[in-house]
Enzyme design. Structure first.
Site, PDB file in Angstrom:
ATOM      1  CB  VAL A 132      -0.942   0.012   1.222  1.00 54.85           C
ATOM      2  CG1 VAL A 132      -1.876   1.209   1.157  1.00 54.85           C
ATOM      3  CG2 VAL A 132      -1.733  -1.290   1.293  1.00 54.85           C
ATOM      4  CB  CYS A 133       2.074   3.417  -2.634  1.00 52.21           C
ATOM      5  SG  CYS A 133       3.093   2.050  -3.208  1.00 52.21           S
ATOM      6  CB  THR A 134      -0.157   6.227   2.058  1.00 54.25           C
ATOM      7  OG1 THR A 134       0.884   5.899   2.999  1.00 54.25           O
ATOM      8  CG2 THR A 134      -1.183   5.106   2.062  1.00 54.25           C
ATOM      9  CB  VAL A 170       5.223   2.294   0.763  1.00 47.79           C
ATOM     10  CG1 VAL A 170       6.295   3.271   0.282  1.00 47.79           C
ATOM     11  CG2 VAL A 170       5.679   0.857   0.562  1.00 47.79           C
ATOM     12  CG  LEU A 223      -3.903  -1.974  -3.051  1.00 46.91           C
ATOM     13  CD1 LEU A 223      -3.141  -3.255  -2.737  1.00 46.91           C
ATOM     14  CD2 LEU A 223      -5.022  -1.778  -2.028  1.00 46.91           C
TER      15      LEU A 223
END
Length: 376
Positions: A132-134, A170, A223
């Site tokens: 999960v990339c934020t 992330v 994602l």
């Protein structure tokens, strides 16, 4: 003579000032300004009551001015950075897409020859890793919230399928989100940099590579937020491993575990009515010339290209997420700047009316005192 509290009504688009908007009654004098009901005046849609003294009102105006300066500065900084991030996304897409096409073609050749590679081997899915990339910062509208909602929805789908899952987070916002939810298993927390680099992508690639090769997970999904334009971005789920051009990755019961976003929805007709069918997207493959021959064995070529594939497929989503974050921040700060300007205008109008009402009340008291002296 002092006026302790002044109550005014302010709408989102206030009408022109008139006598009906001023109402003042002195504590020592029964005189009051006449009220005139004008049918031409606009009725406030959603009035907001502002009740404070002149000093507090002045402090609020100064605070809004400071906020306006901050939001304008953040908007300009985001606008300057988003251009460079957008160029990185546009320049990196052709290489990444071409590399995937070449790998799919080599993989198809290997499948024809009944040769398996560790990263292309399809096995029944028991556990899925979600990368999960934020973002690292806030003040960017619903950017982080959208991708985290997408992750929660995908986790719910995996639970319904009876599959285990783990998360590779992330970005600081994602790390903070999952830290507050201990019931979500997280394999690793990673912080993104100001600009995505190949070294940062390699760190993530090494982690997911070890998870997949050791068979701790059977599928890796990425994602991230895909950059479309300065005003639009879409949360995306992308299957990273295994490398399968046809998709259709199944669990131990033979049920497909691909996300809905990995499929194409087509509008067709059935029995005279419109219906929606799902058609699996098949990635384009490169038809090599019959004259083209590889000096090395295709397995060696695939093993050499797979690390580059992982690095590029992770670096590009990081760049896309950064561009989407900066575009969202620029849009959010632009809206905040406009709202601050409107609020400053409304507060200034209230302050001016309150000052005028105070002066008018003092004049009325002086006149009333003179009239009282004349009567006596």
């Amino acid at each position: 003579m002092s006026c302790s509290n002044v109550t005014m009504l302010v709408s989102s688009k206030p009408s022109l000032p008139d006598a009906s908007n001023l109402s003042f009654r002195s504590a020592f004098n029964p005189f009051q300004l006449p009220s005139q009901n004008s049918s031409s005046s606009c009725t406030p849609s959603r009035p907001t009551s502002i009740q404070c003294g002149l000093k507090d009102l002045k402090n609020r105006i100064d605070s809004v001015k400071n906020t306006q300066k901050i939001t304008e500065a953040m908007k300009l900084v985001a606008a300057a950075k988003v251009r460079r991030a957008q160029e990185a996304v546009v320049n990196g897409r052709p290489f990444s897409e071409t590399l995937v096409e070449v790998l799919y073609s080599i993989n198809e050749q290997l499948q024809t020859d009944d040769i398996e590679s560790p990263l292309t081997k399809l096995r029944p899915v028991k556990k899925v890793a979600l990368v999960v990339c934020t973002g690292d910062r806030g003040l960017c509208g619903g950017f982080n919230n959208a991708i985290l909602k997408k992750a929660e929805a995908r986790i719910a789908e995996l639970k319904e399928l009876g599959l285990e899952y783990t998360v590779v987070s992330v970005g600081r916002k994602g790390n903070s989100y999952f830290n507050r939810r201990p019931y979500i298993p997280v394999d690793r927390f990673l912080e993104g940099g100001s600009l995505p680099t190949a070294k940062e992508a390699q760190t993530i690639a090494d982690d997911v590579f070890s998870l997949f090769v050791s068979e701790e997970v059977d599928k890796v999904e990425l994602l991230y937020t895909k950059f479309v334009s300065l005003v639009k971005s879409n949360p995306i789920i992308h299957t990273l491993l295994p490398l399968s051009p046809k998709g259709e990755i199944c669990d131990i019961n033979g049920n497909c575990v691909d996300a809905a976003e990995d499929e194409l929805f087509r509008l067709t007709t059935k029995e005279g009515k419109l219906t929606v069918e799902r058609d699996v997207i098949r990635s384009k493959t490169v038809d090599f010339s019959p004259i083209l021959q590889f000096e090395q064995d295709p397995v060696q070529i695939l093993d050499a290209l797979l690390p580059l594939y992982l690095n590029s497929q992770i670096l590009r989503p990081l760049q896309e997420s950064l561009a989407s974050e900066l575009a969202a921040r620029m849009s959010a700060m632009s809206s905040a700047f406009d709202n601050a300007s409107e609020l400053k205008t409304d507060l200034t109008r209230v302050y001016n009316r309150a000052t005028q009402a105070k002066i008018t009340g003092e004049i009325l008291e002086i006149v009333a005192g003179d009239i009282e002296c004349i009567i006596w």
